[in-house]
Write a protein that holds these residues in place. Structure first.
Motif, PDB file in Angstrom:
ATOM      1  N   PRO A 170       0.808  -1.220   0.000  1.00 13.16           N
ATOM      2  CA  PRO A 170       0.000   0.000   0.000  1.00 13.16           C
ATOM      3  C   PRO A 170       0.835   1.260   0.000  1.00 13.16           C
ATOM      4  N   LYS A 171       2.109   1.130   0.260  1.00 10.51           N
ATOM      5  CA  LYS A 171       2.938   2.324   0.327  1.00 10.51           C
ATOM      6  C   LYS A 171       3.526   2.702  -1.019  1.00 10.51           C
ATOM      7  N   LYS A 172       3.215   1.925  -2.041  1.00 11.88           N
ATOM      8  CA  LYS A 172       3.842   2.134  -3.331  1.00 11.88           C
ATOM      9  C   LYS A 172       3.578   3.517  -3.895  1.00 11.88           C
ATOM     10  N   ARG A 179      -2.212  11.402  -3.026  1.00  9.80           N
ATOM     11  CA  ARG A 179      -3.126  10.257  -3.010  1.00  9.80           C
ATOM     12  C   ARG A 179      -3.878  10.210  -1.692  1.00  9.80           C
ATOM     13  N   SER A 180      -5.196  10.082  -1.784  1.00 17.47           N
ATOM     14  CA  SER A 180      -6.035  10.062  -0.583  1.00 17.47           C
ATOM     15  C   SER A 180      -6.433   8.654  -0.158  1.00 17.47           C
ATOM     16  N   SER A 181      -6.373   7.684  -1.099  1.00 19.75           N
ATOM     17  CA  SER A 181      -6.778   6.327  -0.757  1.00 19.75           C
ATOM     18  C   SER A 181      -5.982   5.330  -1.593  1.00 19.75           C
ATOM     19  N   PRO A 182      -5.117   4.532  -0.929  1.00 18.71           N
ATOM     20  CA  PRO A 182      -4.778   4.602   0.490  1.00 18.71           C
ATOM     21  C   PRO A 182      -4.028   5.892   0.777  1.00 18.71           C
ATOM     22  N   PRO A 183      -4.190   6.446   1.977  1.00 21.64           N
ATOM     23  CA  PRO A 183      -3.631   7.774   2.261  1.00 21.64           C
ATOM     24  C   PRO A 183      -2.114   7.787   2.212  1.00 21.64           C
ATOM     25  N   SER A 184      -1.563   8.721   1.439  1.00 23.15           N
ATOM     26  CA  SER A 184      -0.116   8.879   1.358  1.00 23.15           C
ATOM     27  C   SER A 184       0.380   9.638   2.586  1.00 23.15           C
ATOM     28  N   SER A 185       1.683   9.696   2.746  1.00 24.17           N
ATOM     29  CA  SER A 185       2.258  10.389   3.899  1.00 24.17           C
ATOM     30  C   SER A 185       1.923  11.876   3.854  1.00 24.17           C
ATOM     31  N   GLN A 186       1.934  12.484   2.655  1.00 26.48           N
ATOM     32  CA  GLN A 186       1.595  13.908   2.549  1.00 26.48           C
ATOM     33  C   GLN A 186       0.123  14.150   2.860  1.00 26.48           C
ATOM     34  N   ALA A 222      -5.729   1.492  -5.680  1.00 29.42           N
ATOM     35  CA  ALA A 222      -4.606   2.224  -6.259  1.00 29.42           C
ATOM     36  C   ALA A 222      -3.867   1.326  -7.241  1.00 29.42           C
ATOM     37  N   GLU A 223      -3.657   1.839  -8.437  1.00 30.04           N
ATOM     38  CA  GLU A 223      -2.962   1.066  -9.462  1.00 30.04           C
ATOM     39  C   GLU A 223      -1.857   1.927 -10.068  1.00 30.04           C
ATOM     40  N   ASN A 224      -0.692   1.311 -10.282  1.00 28.90           N
ATOM     41  CA  ASN A 224       0.453   2.035 -10.833  1.00 28.90           C
ATOM     42  C   ASN A 224       1.080   1.254 -11.993  1.00 28.90           C
ATOM     43  N   PRO A 225       0.354   1.072 -13.090  1.00 31.30           N
ATOM     44  CA  PRO A 225       0.924   0.339 -14.227  1.00 31.30           C
ATOM     45  C   PRO A 225       2.034   1.154 -14.890  1.00 31.30           C
ATOM     46  N   PRO A 226       2.983   0.499 -15.528  1.00 34.84           N
ATOM     47  CA  PRO A 226       4.099   1.223 -16.132  1.00 34.84           C
ATOM     48  C   PRO A 226       3.685   2.169 -17.246  1.00 34.84           C
ATOM     49  N   ASN A 227       2.590   1.862 -17.925  1.00 36.84           N
ATOM     50  CA  ASN A 227       2.137   2.727 -19.013  1.00 36.84           C
ATOM     51  C   ASN A 227       1.088   3.736 -18.562  1.00 36.84           C
ATOM     52  N   GLY A 228       0.851   3.832 -17.256  1.00 35.96           N
ATOM     53  CA  GLY A 228      -0.130   4.774 -16.729  1.00 35.96           C
ATOM     54  C   GLY A 228       0.516   6.090 -16.332  1.00 35.96           C
ATOM     55  N   PRO A 229      -0.263   7.011 -15.795  1.00 32.79           N
ATOM     56  CA  PRO A 229       0.299   8.296 -15.356  1.00 32.79           C
ATOM     57  C   PRO A 229       1.298   8.100 -14.221  1.00 32.79           C
ATOM     58  N   ASP A 230       2.210   9.044 -14.066  1.00 35.87           N
ATOM     59  CA  ASP A 230       3.258   8.926 -13.049  1.00 35.87           C
ATOM     60  C   ASP A 230       2.682   8.792 -11.642  1.00 35.87           C
ATOM     61  N   ASP A 279     -10.786  11.636  -9.095  1.00 34.13           N
ATOM     62  CA  ASP A 279     -10.414  10.258  -9.390  1.00 34.13           C
ATOM     63  C   ASP A 279      -9.686  10.252 -10.729  1.00 34.13           C
ATOM     64  N   ILE A 280      -8.553   9.573 -10.778  1.00 33.04           N
ATOM     65  CA  ILE A 280      -7.826   9.413 -12.037  1.00 33.04           C
ATOM     66  C   ILE A 280      -8.097   7.998 -12.529  1.00 33.04           C
ATOM     67  N   LEU A 281      -8.770   7.907 -13.680  1.00 34.18           N
ATOM     68  CA  LEU A 281      -9.253   6.640 -14.230  1.00 34.18           C
ATOM     69  C   LEU A 281      -8.591   6.376 -15.578  1.00 34.18           C
ATOM     70  N   PRO A 282      -8.769   5.194 -16.141  1.00 34.97           N
ATOM     71  CA  PRO A 282      -8.074   4.869 -17.391  1.00 34.97           C
ATOM     72  C   PRO A 282      -8.308   5.850 -18.529  1.00 34.97           C
ATOM     73  N   TYR A 283      -9.510   6.438 -18.614  1.00 38.12           N
ATOM     74  CA  TYR A 283      -9.805   7.305 -19.746  1.00 38.12           C
ATOM     75  C   TYR A 283     -10.113   8.743 -19.349  1.00 38.12           C
ATOM     76  N   CYS A 284     -10.049   9.059 -18.064  1.00 36.82           N
ATOM     77  CA  CYS A 284     -10.474  10.394 -17.677  1.00 36.82           C
ATOM     78  C   CYS A 284      -9.963  10.791 -16.298  1.00 36.82           C
ATOM     79  N   VAL A 285     -10.046  12.097 -16.044  1.00 34.64           N
ATOM     80  CA  VAL A 285      -9.998  12.631 -14.686  1.00 34.64           C
ATOM     81  C   VAL A 285     -11.438  12.953 -14.318  1.00 34.64           C
TER      82      VAL A 285
END
Length: 576
Positions: free
Chosen positions: A216-218, A334-341, A384-392, A415-421
């Protein structure tokens, strides 16, 4: 996980036995072919094959788990104030993939916290049409530019424009969420059998999560910081104080031909700016440079820029003088899961929300509690998803924080989704209402979508929630062009210009002009719908054989019709 598999597949117990049924569930996968070969093996080998196949199939299954509420909810409408006129279907999302939520909002659903709801369009008092803007073709209107210039003047010189900001036609005074859903969500918190489900999920899924090695910390390091840095002098060419213009001669009096003809203020400003650009850039090079940490413009400036309209990025990230009065930063956390910031700024963000609810929405001090804030704007079912071809920053739920001189003045929940914000909500410090932060944040989110598109090409839309034509205060969303509305019957997107004439005549409209067109994503085979029941995953075709309550079938079929065939096969419908 083995228990869940054996409960629905071991011979002698109810569940999936026939190879054909298994293939129907698993498709033409290796797991399916493995299981279909049961009859050629011995009993012990069959059991081992089943367990291996079930684990492989679970890896391919979506972790989306929803609990659908039968029937339709009626509650007070936040738009027309009808005490029981707002009607919707809803479900509690215990977890949801970003792809599933993308597909759901493309069928008219929307989330409020973990509650996902869909208005009953032909019955609700104020039909709510999903609206999306096309950022790649977006050009700011005159009123949009006015808001952006107002912000630049405030940052550069501390200048506060005069006027009644609450009556600004572009400023939303009522948010696009269901105003009465606080009480609804409180009720659903009690209705949801969370403890029962939690125990089942822990037992069934924990071992699989460990195998996947999820952390979850990724996403904690994937924070975006956008700065309105103080760089160069403001080059708008617009005076900071009103300019007296010579009046046109009154009728009956001759004009003084020795003086130049009167011109409009806009023409004079354009001429002044053109001369200034020529003085500063005799070689014709673009003025200024991209502020540090900001995304580069999607439309690079041309050599001759005087005749080219400024892009949205040019207007937002225009350079400021070194001695600027204020500094603005936009941070995406990031709000979910909550990031340190997010955790570090939680209390400050909550205090802004509390003041916003009390001043703008007239809530009593004891209503905007930490619990309500967390449930409504921080909790999210999205994984939370972090695919290599997704947004940073990855996909999922975020807070876009607006920091002015080191303190939060506004937060956009997105929400940042595959096709939209997808815009969820905005709250801000009422002391800064004069900056029209509702409009400003929407323009920043459009620019943010364009920035994400540069790396993730399929991410190219900005969803603004619901457009409510019957509510004058919610029609402002139609001014972000080009935009489309979702047809409530066939779920195709139709340009808003084609929809408005129909909406003038009727609150509820079918926008698809083809009378023969149908919902292509409708539920065609409900038996393939996935059910999570008694720690087992099974198709509805198997589940319904174990049920004797006729009302159960009506509820499941209603759910299948609303979410469509694709989501019904991917998401797990929890039944207790």
């Amino acid at each position: 996980m083995a228990r869940a598999a054996s409960a629905c597949g071991v011979p002698g117990e109810p569940g999936l036995r026939a190879p054909e049924q298994l293939r129907a569930r698993l498709g033409d996968s290796r797991a399916a072919r493995c299981i279909v070969g049961w009859r050629r093996r011995g009993w012990a080998e069959r059991r081992r094959a089943w367990r291996a196949g079930a684990m492989a199939s679970w890896a391919a299954l979506s972790p989306s788990i929803v609990e659908y509420f039968e029937g339709e909810d009626s509650y007070r409408c936040g738009y027309c104030k009808n005490e029981s006129g707002s009607r919707s279907n809803g479900m509690w999302a215990h977890s949801m993939t970003v792809q599933d939520y993308q597909d759901l909002i493309d069928r008219g659903w929307r989330r409020s916290g973990k509650y996902v709801y869909k208005p009953v369009m032909n019955q609700t008092c104020c039909p709510q049409y999903t609206i999306r803007c096309r950022p790649l073709q977006f050009q700011p209107s005159k009123s949009h530019k006015k808001v952006l210039k107002k912000m630049l003047k405030f940052l550069a010189k501390g200048e506060i424009s005069k006027g009644n900001y609450e009556d600004d036609p572009m400023e939303p005074t009522m948010e696009d969420t269901v105003a009465g859903d606080f009480g609804l969500i409180n009720k659903l918190d009690i209705q949801c059998d969370l403890k029962t489900l939690s125990g089942d999920l822990t037992e069934s899924f924990d071992s699989e999560e460990k195998k996947k090695g999820k952390s979850p910390k990724k996403g904690e390091s994937n924070e975006f910081i956008q700065s309105q840095d103080i760089e160069e002098k403001l080059g708008s060419g617009e005076p900071s104080h009103p300019v007296k213009m010579p009046m046109a001669p009154k009728p009956g009096k001759g004009a003084d031909l020795s003086k130049p003809p009167c011109r409009k203020a806009k023409e004079i400003r354009k001429e002044r700016k053109r001369l200034k650009l020529m003085q500063q850039n005799p070689a014709g090079e673009p003025e200024g440079f991209q502020a540090q940490g900001e995304p580069p413009s999607l439309f690079p400036p041309k050599a001759n820029k005087s005749n080219q309209p400024k892009s949205l990025e040019d207007l937002i990230f225009e350079s400021l003088p070194e001695n600027a009065s204020h500094k603005l930063e936009v941070r995406v956390v990031r709000s979910s899961p909550p990031s340190s910031q997010f955790k570090a700024t939680f209390q400050e963000s909550y205090q802004v929300y509390k003041r916003y609810q009390m001043v703008i929405h007239k809530d009593p001090p004891d209503k905007p509690t930490v619990s309500q804030f967390t449930r409504f704007l921080c909790s999210s079912p999205l994984e939370a998803e972090n695919p290599p071809n997704g947004p940073d920053c990855g996909y999922g739920s975020f807070h876009q924080q607006y920091w002015l001189d080191g303190r939060i003045i506004a937060v956009g929940v997105i929400d940042i989704l595959p096709y939209c914000v997808s815009s969820v909500y905005l709250y801000y410090d009422p002391d800064y209402s004069f900056l029209s932060l509702g409009v400003y944040s929407a323009l920043r989110e459009i620019a943010f979508t364009r920035q994400l598109h540069q790396k993730t090409s399929q991410l190219s839309y900005y969803y603004m929630g619901f457009y409510i034509h019957s509510c004058p205060k919610m029609k402002y969303k139609g001014q972000y062009r080009p935009s489309d509305l979702l047809c409530p019957e066939t779920y195709v997107w139709v340009p808003i210009e084609q929809c408005l004439p129909s909406l003038e005549n009727s609150k509820y409209c079918r926008f698809n002009r083809d009378p023969e067109a149908v919902d292509e994503g409708r539920s065609k085979d409900p038996d393939r719908l996935q059910v999570f029941y008694k720690k087992a995953i099974m198709p509805y075709g198997v589940y319904k054989k174990q049920q004797k309550d006729p009302g159960e079938e009506a509820a499941v079929l209603q759910y299948a019709r609303l979410v469509g065939q694709t989501c019904s096969e991917r998401m797990l419908l929890f039944r207790n």
